[in-house]
Every structure is written in C-alpha cells, then in structure tokens.
Write a protein that holds these residues in place. Structure first.
Motif, PDB file in Angstrom:
ATOM      1  N   ASP A   1       3.109  19.871   4.520  1.00 11.07           N
ATOM      2  CA  ASP A   1       2.238  19.097   3.635  1.00 11.07           C
ATOM      3  C   ASP A   1       3.052  18.380   2.574  1.00 11.07           C
ATOM      4  O   ASP A   1       2.701  17.270   2.156  1.00 11.07           O
ATOM      5  CB  ASP A   1       1.217  20.022   2.958  1.00 11.07           C
TER       6      ASP A   1
ATOM      7  N   ALA B   1      -1.217  12.154   0.776  1.00 12.80           N
ATOM      8  CA  ALA B   1      -1.722  13.166  -0.151  1.00 12.80           C
ATOM      9  C   ALA B   1      -3.227  13.339   0.026  1.00 12.80           C
ATOM     10  O   ALA B   1      -3.739  14.460   0.078  1.00 12.80           O
ATOM     11  CB  ALA B   1      -1.385  12.769  -1.582  1.00 12.80           C
ATOM     12  N   GLU B   2      -3.929  12.208   0.176  1.00 11.33           N
ATOM     13  CA  GLU B   2      -5.377  12.296   0.341  1.00 11.33           C
ATOM     14  C   GLU B   2      -5.759  13.070   1.589  1.00 11.33           C
ATOM     15  O   GLU B   2      -6.680  13.884   1.578  1.00 11.33           O
ATOM     16  CB  GLU B   2      -5.975  10.892   0.429  1.00 11.33           C
ATOM     17  N   LEU B   3      -5.019  12.804   2.672  1.00 11.73           N
ATOM     18  CA  LEU B   3      -5.310  13.506   3.925  1.00 11.73           C
ATOM     19  C   LEU B   3      -5.114  15.005   3.759  1.00 11.73           C
ATOM     20  O   LEU B   3      -5.919  15.815   4.233  1.00 11.73           O
ATOM     21  CB  LEU B   3      -4.374  13.005   5.031  1.00 11.73           C
TER      22      LEU B   3
ATOM     23  N   ASP C   1       0.839  -1.198   0.000  1.00 10.13           N
ATOM     24  CA  ASP C   1       0.000   0.000   0.000  1.00 10.13           C
ATOM     25  C   ASP C   1       0.868   1.239   0.000  1.00 10.13           C
ATOM     26  O   ASP C   1       1.782   1.361   0.798  1.00 10.13           O
ATOM     27  CB  ASP C   1      -0.874   0.009   1.271  1.00 10.13           C
TER      28      ASP C   1
ATOM     29  N   GLU D   1      -5.240  16.742   0.972  1.00 12.54           N
ATOM     30  CA  GLU D   1      -6.301  17.295   0.119  1.00 12.54           C
ATOM     31  C   GLU D   1      -7.594  17.459   0.903  1.00 12.54           C
ATOM     32  O   GLU D   1      -8.285  18.472   0.786  1.00 12.54           O
ATOM     33  CB  GLU D   1      -6.557  16.383  -1.098  1.00 12.54           C
ATOM     34  N   ALA D   2      -7.919  16.438   1.715  1.00 12.38           N
ATOM     35  CA  ALA D   2      -9.167  16.496   2.472  1.00 12.38           C
ATOM     36  C   ALA D   2      -9.153  17.678   3.437  1.00 12.38           C
ATOM     37  O   ALA D   2     -10.158  18.379   3.614  1.00 12.38           O
ATOM     38  CB  ALA D   2      -9.379  15.197   3.232  1.00 12.38           C
TER      39      ALA D   2
ATOM     40  N   ASN E   1      -3.070  15.092  12.407  1.00 13.78           N
ATOM     41  CA  ASN E   1      -3.133  14.080  11.341  1.00 13.78           C
ATOM     42  C   ASN E   1      -1.783  13.404  11.135  1.00 13.78           C
ATOM     43  O   ASN E   1      -1.703  12.190  10.948  1.00 13.78           O
ATOM     44  CB  ASN E   1      -3.587  14.724  10.030  1.00 13.78           C
TER      45      ASN E   1
ATOM     46  N   SER F   1       0.332   8.008  -1.074  1.00 15.37           N
ATOM     47  CA  SER F   1      -0.943   8.459  -1.621  1.00 15.37           C
ATOM     48  C   SER F   1      -1.926   8.732  -0.487  1.00 15.37           C
ATOM     49  O   SER F   1      -2.750   9.634  -0.561  1.00 15.37           O
ATOM     50  CB  SER F   1      -1.503   7.415  -2.576  1.00 15.37           C
ATOM     51  N   GLN F   2      -1.786   7.953   0.599  1.00 10.59           N
ATOM     52  CA  GLN F   2      -2.657   8.179   1.743  1.00 10.59           C
ATOM     53  C   GLN F   2      -2.386   9.556   2.348  1.00 10.59           C
ATOM     54  O   GLN F   2      -3.306  10.279   2.709  1.00 10.59           O
ATOM     55  CB  GLN F   2      -2.371   7.093   2.770  1.00 10.59           C
TER      56      GLN F   2
ATOM     57  N   GLU G   1      -0.961   9.437  11.514  1.00 13.79           N
ATOM     58  CA  GLU G   1      -0.421   8.627  10.414  1.00 13.79           C
ATOM     59  C   GLU G   1       0.925   8.014  10.800  1.00 13.79           C
ATOM     60  O   GLU G   1       1.238   6.894  10.425  1.00 13.79           O
ATOM     61  CB  GLU G   1      -0.241   9.483   9.161  1.00 13.79           C
TER      62      GLU G   1
ATOM     63  N   ARG H   1       2.630  14.505   2.047  1.00 11.90           N
ATOM     64  CA  ARG H   1       2.219  13.910   0.758  1.00 11.90           C
ATOM     65  C   ARG H   1       3.116  12.748   0.393  1.00 11.90           C
ATOM     66  O   ARG H   1       2.704  11.805  -0.256  1.00 11.90           O
ATOM     67  CB  ARG H   1       2.294  14.958  -0.353  1.00 11.90           C
TER      68      ARG H   1
END
Lengths: 176, 334
Positions: free
Chosen positions: B215, B192-194, B185, B196-197, B249, B189-190, B253, B219
């Motif tokens: 950030d 980056a998603e966080l 996994d 963006e959210a 966050n 990408s996870q 993570e 990312r």
C-alpha cells in the motif's frame, strides 16, 4: 590548504552531469500539439458519417457561430469515456460538430446509439485527411473553431469533467 | 537503477491503441508504379516521424494513421509535388516533431508582427545563444575573482565550461518560447484514494504486513512495485482476499485503468477467496466504468445488491452508487 580550489572545475562538471541526468529522468510531454492554432481551417467537404446527421464542410464552420470540432472514432475507447462530458457541453449550449476518423457507418451508428449523439453534423474522414491537415495527432481531440473558420484552441485526449469549463470559456472567447 | 528501468520502459513501451475496422488507405502498403517516384516517396517517408509511435518513421510503422500519411505522401508525389514541399506542409501542422530532419531544414516561420518599422532582424537563433555565453563567462569570472581560482586550474575550468556549452549547443533550444503548464494529474493521490477505499471495506483491523508495504508503494503511484510485493505475499498466503484485491487494483492502475485479463483474473480470485465480501465486485465495477462498460458494471453491482444480506453494512453505499451509475447511463443515452 588552498588545494580545494582545484576541485571547482570538477564541481562544475558534476553539476552539468547532474542536470543532464535529472533531465533524462523527467517524464516528458508526449503530446504532439498542432501548430495550426490561429490559422484558418483548410477547404474540405466530407460525406456524412451517419445516416441521421449531415456531413461536414468548411462552409458549415464559417457560418458565424463558434463551434467545437470533435475528432473521434467509434473504435476509440477514450472517446466513449468523454461522451458524457460532450453531452454536458452540448447541454450548456455548445454547438458540436464531429469528424469520425476511419469509421464505418454501422459502427458510428452503434456508438451513437450507445453513448449518445451530441453532434449537429458528422463528417467521415476515411483517410485522416482533415486530421492531418489541421495537425491533429490522434483521437479524441477537440478543437475550438471560431465563426470565421479559424482554429482557436486544441484539446488533446479525452475531455474530463474539469475540461468542460475550460472548453466553454475558450468557446466564449472565440465568439468575441 | 530505477531511473534506468523507467527509461527502458519509456523506450520500449508501445501505445495501447484500439484498431479500427477500415481497410488501409490505398497507397498505405502499395508502392507507386514509377520506381523513380516511389524512391522519392520512400526517401521522404523514412524521414517523417510516426505521430502515434514516437521512435518509428512512417515508413516503418503499422499504425493506421502512419498508413494514411504514407498514402498522402505517395499520392502527392505522384501528382508531381516536391518531397520537401510535403515535409514543409507536415511541419506547418505538427512542428519540428514530425520530421527527423527538422533541426537541419527548418521551414521559414511566418513573419512575426514587427509593427510598421520592418528592420532587418538578427536571426533569432543567434541572439538566443547570447545569454548562455554570458553565463559561462560570468561563471569563469566568478571563479577567478571571487574564489581566486589558481591560474593552473583556469584551463581546466574553461574546458569544463566548454563541455557544458557543447551539451547546450547540441540539446538546448533557446529559440523556443517557455511553455508553463499545469501540473499533470497526480498519480499518487489516485493510488492513495484506492488504498483508502479498500481499507474502508476491510478495515479497521490492519491487513497483512505485505499488504501494508505494498500500500505504501501504491499510495505513491508505484503500482508495479506494489504488485511485485503482493505476488510475493500470495506465494506464502495464496488465499488472502485483501492481498488478492490489492493486487487486482495495482494491476489495473499499472495499466492506466485498462481492465487487463490479469486484473480480471485477480478480481475473480479475490472473490473466490472471500465469498460474500463486497470488495472485489465493487472495484471490478469501478474498473468496468473506467473502461466505458457502464452496462456491465451496472448488472454486476445490481447482482451484488440482490444477493447481499439485508443487514450488510455496505448495502446503502452500493445502492447509492448504483443510482449514480444509472444516472450516468441515462445521461450518456445508452
């Protein structure tokens, strides 16, 4: 100028060091995989781990139907995370039997109450005996056992959404 | 330096494992009565590797599973079984990994299906070193013929190649079959998603430049670095709600999705710094869901919806997520 050729051995040496350094910084695979794939399940008989499901023995696995054997425990956090996906597998027709590792009946009951019970049978493995005998190195793990009681596949870690089709396919393969 | 730090972390990190409530196995911590038998058991236990803790033998580990392995070793030795037979039993199940003496004492592998002609096979281990020797010879020939390596340098190149071969002989395992595997996994990408959210909630105005830099790290999945930068930022501007949330966050993570007390504190501080903003509550809910605390997440989000002004732009999105969460809770039969 022909001196550069003397640097060939040095270049080769640097290449070796580079390879060693690269390999040292690569993330390694921490999974200890079972070597028991393709081998029969050992003889065993376990008491029921919860009052409302029977226990589990070798004879139950050799009834001709391939099954998922889920190794889990109420004290294991990822086991709660995989519960919805086990429910999905169950809903798609996969027979699932459980083995609760080092677990008290009241904890098992509370876990099943909270996260659902996809199991036909749940055996209690208080000394991790079955777990050691089939080469499982942690919770949760899910094995595919065919109708003759032979281990066909091992999934290590919690079942994610993307693992559901894989396990269904392995279960189908075990039935042919 | 970074690689070294990662290496150090990998060596010292202990797996975060939940503990069970069962008492240890009878012979997990109790020695056998007979000192001679106990000594045999001890000798074996010191050379069996704990499956949960990597760099400890089962004799040294307090993991419950190691205790169960000790119990099994002691009871089987008390029953008269030979220690090496027990080692072989373990290696049949867990492979070479489980034994510190694996390389020396390899148990007989089951005979491969060789068809009806049962020719005496050359030991696999010897055949498999042929390609690497040929490769070394080819490299030497290439240097001499194609690169016209001067004769005085031959010995040097030979020594270098021998150095490489020694390393391979010590560390290589040519007898092992290749095992291609799917990519793991993507952590990045996870991350980056966080990001963006979070930006979707606080945007479109850009955040402070510290947060922007952090950030960048997040990312790429480098959450510890992101958290470090954010801490620096918070020393200057302690009440930046977006930085606080980004820190929370990143902490979560970095702990592989575990909701640590530090992360919870950061979420609380973000909430305090920017009351009425949906960010902290939303991400705390996500973190709770990931730790399996669905019901807690539900009550948190439901409370947010109740207090939200009717014209809040994020109302519908949160309501929709709450519905999905309810479906999830219903599905898992809570």
């Amino acid at each position: 100028m022909k001196g550069w050729r003397f640097f060939v051995p040095l270049g080769v040496f640097a290449l070796f060091l580079g390879i060693a350094g690269y390999q040292l910084t690569q993330p390694k695979d921490d999974f200890v995989r079972s070597e028991m794939i393709g081998r029969p399940m050992p003889e065993f008989a376990m008491r029921p781990a919860s009052p409302d499901r029977p226990g589990l023995s070798l004879a139950d696995l050799k009834d001709g139907t391939p099954k998922l054997l889920n190794i889990w425990a109420s004290w294991c956090i990822p086991c709660a995370a995989e519960a919805p996906h086990l429910a999905t597998l169950r809903a798609r027709g996969a027979p699932i039997v459980g083995v609760a590792i080092r677990d008290r009946p009241e904890d098992v009951a509370a876990f099943l109450e909270r996260y659902g019970n996809p199991f036909d049978r749940i055996g209690a493995d208080d000394l991790s005996e079955l777990q050691l005998a089939i080469g499982s190195s942690g919770v949760p793990e899910t094995f595919v056992i065919d109708g003759d009681g032979t281990i066909r596949y091992q999934h290590i870690g919690d079942i994610r959404e993307s693992d559901v089709p894989v396990l269904m396919e392995k279960l189908r393969e075990a039935g042919t | 330096v970074r690689a070294f730090v990662i290496l150090l972390l990998a060596l010292t990190a202990l797996p975060l494992a939940a503990q069970d409530a069962m008492p240890p196995a009878p012979y997990a911590y109790r020695q056998l009565e007979d000192p001679a038998l106990e000594a045999r058991a001890q000798g074996l236990m010191e050379t069996l590797r704990c499956l949960k803790c990597q760099s400890q033998s089962i004799a040294d580990s307090d993991a419950p599973m190691a205790g169960d392995m000790r119990h099994q070793v002691r009871t089987r030795i008390a029953a008269g079984e030979d220690p090496e037979a027990i080692r072989e039993w373990m290696m049949t199940r867990y492979g070479d990994y489980v034994s510190y003496l694996a390389a020396i004492r390899r148990p007989a592998r089951p005979a491969r299906d060789r068809g009806s002609l049962d020719l005496a096979p050359v030991p696999e281990d010897r055949v498999t070193f042929v390609p690497i020797l040929l490769l070394a010879a080819a490299a030497f020939a290439f240097a001499v013929v194609a690169l016209r390596l001067p004769r005085p340098a031959w010995a040097l190149l030979g020594a270098t190649l021998l150095f490489g071969l020694t390393g391979y002989a010590l560390q290589g395992s040519p007898g092992q079959a290749g095992s291609p595997k799917a990519a793991a996994d993507d952590l990045a990408s996870q991350g980056a998603e966080l990001v963006e959210a979070r930006r979707a909630i606080y945007g479109p105005a850009p955040p402070s430049r510290f947060v922007t830099v952090a950030d960048g790290f997040a990312r790429r999945g480098q959450f510890a670095d992101a958290a470090g930068i954010l801490r620096g930022s918070l020393e200057k501007q302690p009440d930046d709600p977006e930085a606080l949330l980004a820190l929370a966050n990143a902490l979560m993570e970095h702990a592989d999705g575990q909701l640590t007390p530090a992360a919870v504190y950061a979420y609380e501080q973000a909430e305090r710094a920017g009351p009425g903003q949906p960010g902290p509550g939303f991400f705390l809910g996500v973190a709770l869901i990931r730790s399996g605390r669905l019901v807690q997440a539900r009550s948190l989000w439901a409370g947010m919806l109740e207090k939200a002004p009717a014209d809040a732009p994020w109302r519908d999105g949160l309501a929709e997520r709450l519905d999905r969460l309810d479906a999830l809770i219903a599905q898992s039969g809570a």
